[in-house]
Design a protein around this motif. Structure first.
Motif, mmCIF file in Angstrom:
data_model
loop_
_atom_site.group_PDB
_atom_site.id
_atom_site.type_symbol
_atom_site.label_atom_id
_atom_site.label_comp_id
_atom_site.label_asym_id
_atom_site.label_seq_id
_atom_site.Cartn_x
_atom_site.Cartn_y
_atom_site.Cartn_z
ATOM 1 N N TYR A 175 27.680 -14.373 -9.003
ATOM 2 C CA TYR A 175 28.676 -13.348 -8.649
ATOM 3 C C TYR A 175 28.172 -12.396 -7.578
ATOM 4 C CZ TYR A 175 31.001 -14.773 -12.951
ATOM 5 O OH TYR A 175 31.620 -15.499 -13.917
ATOM 6 N N SER A 176 29.147 -11.957 -6.754
ATOM 7 C CA SER A 176 28.886 -10.821 -5.885
ATOM 8 C C SER A 176 29.456 -9.617 -6.627
ATOM 9 C CB SER A 176 29.615 -11.046 -4.560
ATOM 10 O OG SER A 176 29.618 -9.865 -3.832
ATOM 11 N N VAL A 177 28.620 -8.610 -6.849
ATOM 12 C CA VAL A 177 29.041 -7.465 -7.674
ATOM 13 C C VAL A 177 29.480 -6.330 -6.752
ATOM 14 C CG1 VAL A 177 28.232 -5.806 -9.390
ATOM 15 C CG2 VAL A 177 27.421 -8.158 -9.466
ATOM 16 N N CYS A 178 30.769 -5.933 -6.862
ATOM 17 C CA CYS A 178 31.305 -4.943 -5.919
ATOM 18 C C CYS A 178 31.690 -3.638 -6.612
ATOM 19 C CB CYS A 178 32.552 -5.495 -5.230
ATOM 20 S SG CYS A 178 32.245 -7.090 -4.485
ATOM 21 N N PRO A 179 30.943 -2.568 -6.341
ATOM 22 C CA PRO A 179 31.309 -1.261 -6.902
ATOM 23 C C PRO A 179 32.597 -0.745 -6.245
ATOM 24 C CG PRO A 179 29.110 -1.239 -5.913
ATOM 25 C CD PRO A 179 29.741 -2.507 -5.504
ATOM 26 N N PHE A 204 21.324 -1.386 -13.132
ATOM 27 C CA PHE A 204 22.570 -0.810 -12.619
ATOM 28 C C PHE A 204 22.320 -0.155 -11.252
ATOM 29 C CE2 PHE A 204 25.458 2.800 -12.206
ATOM 30 C CZ PHE A 204 26.689 2.167 -12.340
ATOM 31 N N PHE A 205 21.258 0.638 -11.137
ATOM 32 C CA PHE A 205 20.916 1.254 -9.849
ATOM 33 C C PHE A 205 20.667 0.159 -8.801
ATOM 34 C CE2 PHE A 205 18.907 5.157 -12.161
ATOM 35 C CZ PHE A 205 20.150 5.744 -12.276
ATOM 36 N N MET A 206 20.025 -0.934 -9.235
ATOM 37 C CA MET A 206 19.700 -2.023 -8.296
ATOM 38 C C MET A 206 20.969 -2.656 -7.735
ATOM 39 S SD MET A 206 16.469 -3.810 -10.156
ATOM 40 C CE MET A 206 15.100 -2.756 -10.634
ATOM 41 N N LEU A 207 21.966 -2.840 -8.600
ATOM 42 C CA LEU A 207 23.205 -3.459 -8.131
ATOM 43 C C LEU A 207 23.900 -2.559 -7.108
ATOM 44 C CD1 LEU A 207 24.568 -4.999 -11.461
ATOM 45 C CD2 LEU A 207 23.472 -6.188 -9.546
ATOM 46 N N LEU A 208 23.833 -1.253 -7.337
ATOM 47 C CA LEU A 208 24.444 -0.323 -6.374
ATOM 48 C C LEU A 208 23.683 -0.352 -5.043
ATOM 49 C CD1 LEU A 208 25.368 2.966 -8.258
ATOM 50 C CD2 LEU A 208 26.886 1.419 -7.066
ATOM 51 N N LEU A 209 22.361 -0.336 -5.128
ATOM 52 C CA LEU A 209 21.555 -0.338 -3.902
ATOM 53 C C LEU A 209 21.744 -1.630 -3.113
ATOM 54 C CD1 LEU A 209 18.308 1.386 -5.186
ATOM 55 C CD2 LEU A 209 19.691 2.122 -3.244
ATOM 56 N N LEU A 210 21.923 -2.705 -3.850
ATOM 57 C CA LEU A 210 22.091 -4.004 -3.186
ATOM 58 C C LEU A 210 23.355 -4.002 -2.326
ATOM 59 C CD1 LEU A 210 20.499 -6.603 -3.253
ATOM 60 C CD2 LEU A 210 22.045 -7.472 -4.979
ATOM 61 N N ASP A 243 32.780 -3.352 -16.903
ATOM 62 C CA ASP A 243 31.948 -2.191 -17.223
ATOM 63 C C ASP A 243 30.483 -2.678 -17.180
ATOM 64 O OD1 ASP A 243 30.459 -0.210 -18.373
ATOM 65 O OD2 ASP A 243 31.829 0.156 -20.044
ATOM 66 N N VAL A 244 29.894 -2.533 -15.987
ATOM 67 C CA VAL A 244 28.601 -3.178 -15.738
ATOM 68 C C VAL A 244 27.480 -2.620 -16.616
ATOM 69 C CG1 VAL A 244 26.896 -3.729 -13.974
ATOM 70 C CG2 VAL A 244 29.277 -3.645 -13.394
ATOM 71 N N PRO A 286 33.311 -14.380 -7.809
ATOM 72 C CA PRO A 286 32.483 -15.600 -7.981
ATOM 73 C C PRO A 286 31.935 -16.078 -6.639
ATOM 74 C CG PRO A 286 34.598 -15.818 -9.100
ATOM 75 C CD PRO A 286 34.690 -14.580 -8.258
ATOM 76 N N ARG A 287 30.736 -16.586 -6.643
ATOM 77 C CA ARG A 287 30.101 -17.076 -5.413
ATOM 78 C C ARG A 287 30.154 -18.590 -5.364
ATOM 79 N NH1 ARG A 287 26.949 -13.293 -2.912
ATOM 80 N NH2 ARG A 287 25.900 -11.776 -4.222
ATOM 81 N N GLN A 288 30.082 -19.088 -4.122
ATOM 82 C CA GLN A 288 29.953 -20.517 -3.941
ATOM 83 C C GLN A 288 28.453 -20.783 -3.814
ATOM 84 O OE1 GLN A 288 31.942 -21.533 -0.365
ATOM 85 N NE2 GLN A 288 32.537 -23.524 -1.101
ATOM 86 N N ARG A 289 27.854 -21.399 -4.816
ATOM 87 C CA ARG A 289 26.389 -21.561 -4.769
ATOM 88 C C ARG A 289 25.974 -22.401 -3.574
ATOM 89 N NH1 ARG A 289 22.976 -21.542 -10.208
ATOM 90 N NH2 ARG A 289 21.393 -21.073 -8.665
#
Ligand code: HEM
Length: 519
Positions: free
Chosen positions: A470-474, A328-334, A199-200, A510-513
């Motif tokens: 993290y890569s955040v996926c809606p 939150f809007f930024m994560l969606l736009l990204l 729940d972002v 999770p991302r691989q840095r």
């Protein structure tokens, strides 16, 4: 809503121009006034019409575009629209329909909606607009009338209070912000129950409340409980802000709103009391934060206890109400712009590498800065600001009387002037620094957002800490366009519907840095 818009569409045709034309035959009869045989009713009617024409003419002189007065129907309909659709939505509607300077009425009061850069700039920089408008009774109900900062319209008191905010939110106080933001974001990420259904919005709100507490208060809080009270307070604020006085005559309504706001006020009061006890018991006070400064001011008789409580309350709600939703809007736009995400990650990699973000880093992240600016322009959480004219003035050739309400519709302005591709989300819109006149997400001048510098540092710190891990996926197909939203006091996702809950949860991969691939 349809009814309102239908009536307003019809209004120009039934406006006074037409009404006057209809009256012409009657005015011929005016020569017969006093003539024997003319009834008292007709005479009264003629007198009334003359009075209305005089009122109409004096309005016409200003000739600010907008819905017509139309025997009082115009004010009624515009007020209905504001009450029904929310202040932000109604302001956008009027600017689209009548242009960038519009006159409407809110609760019978003349209100200008400005989205022309020159007019907005004029209001922002002039001290005669340092007051805001809003129902006095409504503001009293939530403790904001002549208290705190955000809607404090006692200009002398507001000036004094603002100095405490300025001290806490700018200059040396910014030093610890990066470290607090990074460690709080990391702690909240580490505490996630799982990565599949995060729940972002709640994660962001909890993080931001914790950051605000650590920076400005410094007392243990139950974040979730406090957030529920903040949301209730915000809902009440939106509900009462432009209500007519008669609304508060009903005791039960008044009490209901008062009680909803009181819950947060009580919670803040006990946190301030706790802080006071901690200060009394401490051997040495080495971290004099915002709340400690206010407590000292109260001890010296400079601020009342109610004002101290309200100032702390407003400092605690300022960031969760604005910053968490912006993020939150930024994560969606990204996610809608993977090329931008890649650019951001490359920049983080180059500037920060594998280490944690440190003081001094945020100002080196130029792509991130353009991204944040473009998000605040393209889909702002705060679409407009509310001001009141403290004296007569002229704005862009239009006469403005003392007491006129002003809405600065900056959200609309950002999409109509200066930017190359105003209706598209593009970092190129910020390739060159946008002049202050054209880009005002935080306002400017004496009553600008006092948290604008810290807000940028906070957003950058939280985004870097989150995105580098993290890569955040809606949910598939979820974009800002199809996200249910309201735009009253601010632009927000709808959260209380059942399907909204599933919309708002996202998957964290999770991302691989270093390589920026997801694992
Ligand atoms: C993305 C984040 C934010 C946005 C977009 C934002 C935007 C705004 C805007 C547009 C105003 C009204 C300015 C005007 O009337 O010209 C405002 C006022 C204010 N903001 Fe912010 N804000 C943000 C974050 C913050 C934060 C983090 C704080 C404090 C921690 C804060 C504290 C305040 C206060 C106290 C005021 C009232 C100032 C006054 O009336 O003197 N804001 N904000």
């Amino acid at each position: 809503m349809d009814l309102i818009s239908a009536c307003e569409r019809v209004m120009p045709q039934v406006g006074l121009d037409t009404t006057v034309a209809d009256l012409v035959p009657m005015s011929h009869n005016a020569s017969a006034v006093g003539a024997p045989g003319i009834s008292v009713v007709t005479r009264t009617l003629i007198l009334l019409i003359c009075l209305l024409l005089v009122a109409w003419n004096s309005r016409e002189k200003k000739s600010v575009p907008g819905p017509s007065f139309c025997l009082g129907l115009g004010p009624l309909l515009s007020y209905l629209r504001f009450s029904w659709t929310g202040i932000g939505t109604a302001s956008n509607y009027y600017n689209k329909k009548y242009g960038d300077i519009v006159r409407v009425w809110i609760d019978g009061e003349e209100t200008l909606i400005l989205s022309r850069a020159s007019a907005v700039h004029h209001v922002l920089k002039n001290a005669q607009y340092t007051s805001r408008f809003g129902s006095r009774q409504g503001l009293s109900c939530i403790g904001m009338n002549e208290r705190g900062i955000i809607f404090n319209n006692n200009v002398n008191l507001w000036k004094k209070i603002r100095t405490y905010y300025t001290k806490a939110l700018t200059g040396p106080s910014l030093q610890q912000t990066v470290e607090v933001c990074v460690s709080s974001t990391q702690a909240h990420l580490d505490n996630l129950d799982g990565l599949d259904q995060v729940d972002v919005l709640s994660l962001l709100r909890c993080t931001v409340v914790d950051i605000s507490n650590r920076l400005f208060l410094g007392t243990p809080v139950n974040e979730k409980e406090l957030l529920l009270k903040i949301q209730k307070y915000f809902d009440t604020w939106q509900t009462v802000l432009i209500k007519p006085d008669i609304y508060f005559k009903f005791g039960w309504i008044h009490q209901r709103h008062k009680a909803a706001a009181q819950e947060l006020q009580d919670a803040i009061e006990s946190l301030v009391e706790q802080k006071r006890r901690d200060m009394e018991q401490a051997d040495k006070l080495d971290n004099i934060n915002f709340t400690a400064e206010l407590i000292f001011a109260q001890n010296h008789g400079e601020l009342s206890a109610e004002n101290v409580r309200q100032c702390v309350l407003e400092m605690v709600i300022a960031a969760p109400d604005t910053l968490s939703i912006s993020l939150f809007f930024m994560l969606l736009l990204l996610k809608q712009h993977p090329d931008v995400e890649l650019q951001l990650l490359q920049e983080i990699d180059t500037v920060i590498g594998e280490r944690q973000l440190q003081n001094g880093d945020p100002q080196k992240l130029h792509v991130l800065e353009s991204f944040i600016n473009e998000c605040l322009r393209f889909h702002p959480v705060v679409d407009f600001t509310m001001r009141r004219a403290l004296s007569d003035d002229i704005i862009d050739g239009y006469r403005v009387s003392k007491g006129t309400n002003i809405i600065l519709n900056t959200g609309h302005m950002h999409r109509t002037e200066f930017f190359n591709k105003p209706d598209e989300f593009r970092l190129e819109n910020f390739e060159k620094n946008a002049p202050r006149r054209y880009f005002q997400p935080f306002g400017s001048g004496p009553r600008a957002c006092v948290g604008k510098h810290i807000a940028m540092v906070m957003m950058k710190s939280i985004l870097v800490t989150l995105l580098s891990q993290y890569s955040v996926c809606p949910h598939e197909g979820l974009t800002l366009d199809c996200l249910p939203q309201t735009n009253n006091l601010s632009q927000q996702p709808v959260e209380h519907q059942q399907e909204a809950e599933s919309h708002l949860s996202m998957r964290f991969l999770p991302r691989q840095r270093g390589s920026w691939q997801t694992l």
